[in-house]
Design a protein around this motif. Structure first.
Motif, PDB file in Angstrom:
ATOM      1  N   CYS A 289      83.300  52.718  34.844  1.00  0.00           N
ATOM      2  CA  CYS A 289      82.170  53.017  35.758  1.00  0.00           C
ATOM      3  C   CYS A 289      81.944  54.432  35.436  1.00  0.00           C
ATOM      4  CB  CYS A 289      82.850  52.915  37.076  1.00  0.00           C
ATOM      5  SG  CYS A 289      82.570  51.247  37.763  1.00  0.00           S
TER       6      CYS A 289
ATOM      7  N   GLY B 205      81.462  55.215  30.895  1.00  0.00           N
ATOM      8  CA  GLY B 205      80.326  54.591  30.267  1.00  0.00           C
ATOM      9  C   GLY B 205      79.916  54.103  29.054  1.00  0.00           C
TER      10      GLY B 205
ATOM     11  N   ASP C  26      78.512  48.268  31.765  1.00  0.00           N
ATOM     12  CA  ASP C  26      78.588  49.076  33.341  1.00  0.00           C
ATOM     13  C   ASP C  26      79.815  48.783  33.776  1.00  0.00           C
ATOM     14  OD1 ASP C  26      76.108  49.875  32.972  1.00  0.00           O
ATOM     15  OD2 ASP C  26      75.076  48.293  33.774  1.00  0.00           O
TER      16      ASP C  26
ATOM     17  N   ILE D 152      81.557  46.504  35.859  1.00  0.00           N
ATOM     18  CA  ILE D 152      81.580  46.762  37.384  1.00  0.00           C
ATOM     19  C   ILE D 152      82.156  45.644  37.982  1.00  0.00           C
ATOM     20  CG2 ILE D 152      80.205  48.744  37.774  1.00  0.00           C
ATOM     21  CD1 ILE D 152      78.847  45.229  38.228  1.00  0.00           C
TER      22      ILE D 152
ATOM     23  N   TYR E  77      75.851  46.433  43.248  1.00  0.00           N
ATOM     24  CA  TYR E  77      75.536  46.575  41.538  1.00  0.00           C
ATOM     25  C   TYR E  77      74.248  45.937  41.334  1.00  0.00           C
ATOM     26  CZ  TYR E  77      80.650  47.647  42.032  1.00  0.00           C
ATOM     27  OH  TYR E  77      81.939  48.037  42.419  1.00  0.00           O
TER      28      TYR E  77
ATOM     29  N   THR F   6      72.460  47.394  37.384  1.00  0.00           N
ATOM     30  CA  THR F   6      73.245  47.297  36.300  1.00  0.00           C
ATOM     31  C   THR F   6      72.916  46.117  35.587  1.00  0.00           C
ATOM     32  OG1 THR F   6      74.967  46.023  37.365  1.00  0.00           O
ATOM     33  CG2 THR F   6      75.103  48.124  37.873  1.00  0.00           C
ATOM     34  N   LYS F   7      73.597  46.102  34.270  1.00  0.00           N
ATOM     35  CA  LYS F   7      73.406  45.065  33.319  1.00  0.00           C
ATOM     36  C   LYS F   7      73.767  43.547  33.950  1.00  0.00           C
ATOM     37  CE  LYS F   7      73.760  47.192  28.654  1.00  0.00           C
ATOM     38  NZ  LYS F   7      74.402  46.941  27.557  1.00  0.00           N
TER      39      LYS F   7
ATOM     40  N   ARG G 130      69.268  47.598  34.107  1.00  0.00           N
ATOM     41  CA  ARG G 130      69.460  49.083  34.318  1.00  0.00           C
ATOM     42  C   ARG G 130      67.967  49.615  34.435  1.00  0.00           C
ATOM     43  NH1 ARG G 130      73.307  50.857  29.233  1.00  0.00           N
ATOM     44  NH2 ARG G 130      75.345  50.151  30.101  1.00  0.00           N
TER      45      ARG G 130
ATOM     46  N   PRO H 167      73.170  55.600  29.120  1.00  0.00           N
ATOM     47  CA  PRO H 167      73.132  55.443  30.628  1.00  0.00           C
ATOM     48  C   PRO H 167      73.465  56.821  31.359  1.00  0.00           C
ATOM     49  CG  PRO H 167      75.256  54.913  29.426  1.00  0.00           C
ATOM     50  CD  PRO H 167      74.224  55.189  28.561  1.00  0.00           C
TER      51      PRO H 167
ATOM     52  N   LYS I 108      74.593  57.279  35.164  1.00  0.00           N
ATOM     53  CA  LYS I 108      75.097  56.183  36.001  1.00  0.00           C
ATOM     54  C   LYS I 108      74.944  57.191  37.507  1.00  0.00           C
ATOM     55  CE  LYS I 108      77.853  53.715  33.114  1.00  0.00           C
ATOM     56  NZ  LYS I 108      79.371  53.024  32.851  1.00  0.00           N
TER      57      LYS I 108
ATOM     58  N   VAL J 217      72.341  52.333  37.476  1.00  0.00           N
ATOM     59  CA  VAL J 217      72.325  52.682  36.044  1.00  0.00           C
ATOM     60  C   VAL J 217      70.779  52.959  35.765  1.00  0.00           C
ATOM     61  CG1 VAL J 217      73.100  52.652  33.805  1.00  0.00           C
ATOM     62  CG2 VAL J 217      74.583  51.717  35.711  1.00  0.00           C
TER      63      VAL J 217
END
Length: 369
Positions: free
Chosen positions: A27, A30, A34, A36, A254, A257-258, A263, A333, A335, A352
């Protein structure tokens, strides 16, 4: 873009071999992932014997997505005389996923979290109508922090299911302000998604930027544990303890995020203005952009004073909207987090931005050359 399936997500986490420490590093540090959450099953961690509170099975959803698109921002003010705006919002109570396999009963304005941004100029008049459909289960109202008037309009917009109400107000003071539902159980309604932002531009407008993004942070208090599959109900006890099960940008863990909707794409060498509406209802945010700084910061929604410069992390109190600008000189990225980092690593609070462009080794050389 649709969310990844729960099966795909679990496979991703298993393949990545993500434990708490690795996720935390992912996180914050990076690269391409991502990496997470949920990093571990908090329910199992807290209760090794597997005796955590049982939940009903995940409910059937009536909204595939609850998270508002951060790019859905009204165009900047381009008029220099007072205007009258007709603004209508509808309350929508919907069941949706916080994350795959975890459902919750949200309350929203127009079906998204946060509710739509309202954008006007100082001196403009707003004719606002709030509608509460007949199939709603609860009364709702609207408190605009940009309104001089009883309850910010809440006193005169409190409506039962099947009703609607209208108020008229002048946008007297500039700034970016929160709005939210303010019925007696307002902590529940706000936590479940009923908040947003009204931007009252100064008469001379705002400095031009290349792109604007709009996020809403809030806490979800439930009767389950983070990552526990099933249907999560609102928990008064968790709210009293101010111990949220999830914390989210735009209603879902999240989301940007990917492993979520993807993103948020921006371009190299842009100036990007971000708005963060902290619905709360209880916890302050330590708003930070990893790998960047707030090049210009409009504290507490103050758009009239000179902005602060080059601020790394800023507090955003519940019931506040803050605006900030970043520059994007190198690709990769950025974040967006609350620097109370357990919220990032374990409770869902990460978004992100992906800067598209070519490497500039004079500013940052990833090869150390």
């Amino acid at each position: 873009m649709s969310r990844h399936s729960h099966t795909d997500r679990r496979a991703f986490l298993k393949t990545a071999g993500i434990g708490a420490a690795a996720v935390f590093a992912g996180c914050l540090g990076g690269g391409d992932t991502d990496a997470i959450a949920p990093p571990t099953n908090d329910a199992a961690d807290a209760d090794p014997a597997g005796e955590s509170a049982s939940l009903d099975p995940a409910a059937e959803v009536d909204a595939d997505r609850i998270a508002a698109d951060p790019t859905d921002v009204p165009d900047p003010v381009d008029w220099d005389e007072p205007r009258t705006h007709e603004v209508t919002m509808e309350t929508q109570e919907v069941t949706a996923e916080i994350e795959p396999g975890v459902t919750f009963d949200y309350m929203t304005f127009d079906g998204r979290v946060p509710g739509p941004m309202v954008r006007v100029r100082r001196g403009d008049t707003v004719n606002f109508t709030l509608k509460n459909p007949e199939d709603s289960g609860l009364p709702h109202n609207m408190d605009f922090h940009a309104v001089y008037g009883p309850g910010g309009g809440a006193d005169h917009t409190t409506i039962a299911p099947g009703e609607e109400a209208s108020i008229r107000y002048k946008a007297t003071y500039p700034g970016v302000h929160i709005y939210h539902c303010a019925v007696p159980n307002m902590d529940h309604h706000i936590s479940a998604g009923m908040f947003g932002a009204i931007l009252v531009e100064p008469k001379d407008g705002l400095p031009e930027v290349d792109r604007e993004l709009y996020f809403g942070q809030h806490e979800l208090y439930t009767n389950g544990e983070t990552g526990q599959e099933g249907h999560h109900e609102w928990s008064v006890d968790a709210a009293k303890e101010e111990d949220p099960t999830y914390m989210a940008f735009n209603g879902e863990a999240y989301a940007f995020t990917k492993d979520g909707y993807g993103r948020v794409q921006v371009e190299q060498d842009e100036r990007v203005r971000l708005f963060l509406s902290n619905g709360g209802p209880n916890l302050s945010s330590s708003w930070h952009a990893i790998g960047n700084v707030w090049d210009k910061l409009y504290r507490d929604g103050d758009l009239v004073s000179d902005p602060a410069r080059y601020v790394e992390t800023t507090p955003v109190a519940p019931g506040t909207v803050t605006a900030a600008e970043i520059r994007t000189p190198v690709p990769g990225p950025i974040k967006i987090v609350d620097h109370s980092l357990t919220r990032v690593a374990r409770k869902g609070l990460l978004g992100v931005l992906e800067v598209q462009g070519e490497q500039d080794p004079d500013i940052y050389d990833p090869d150390g050359g």
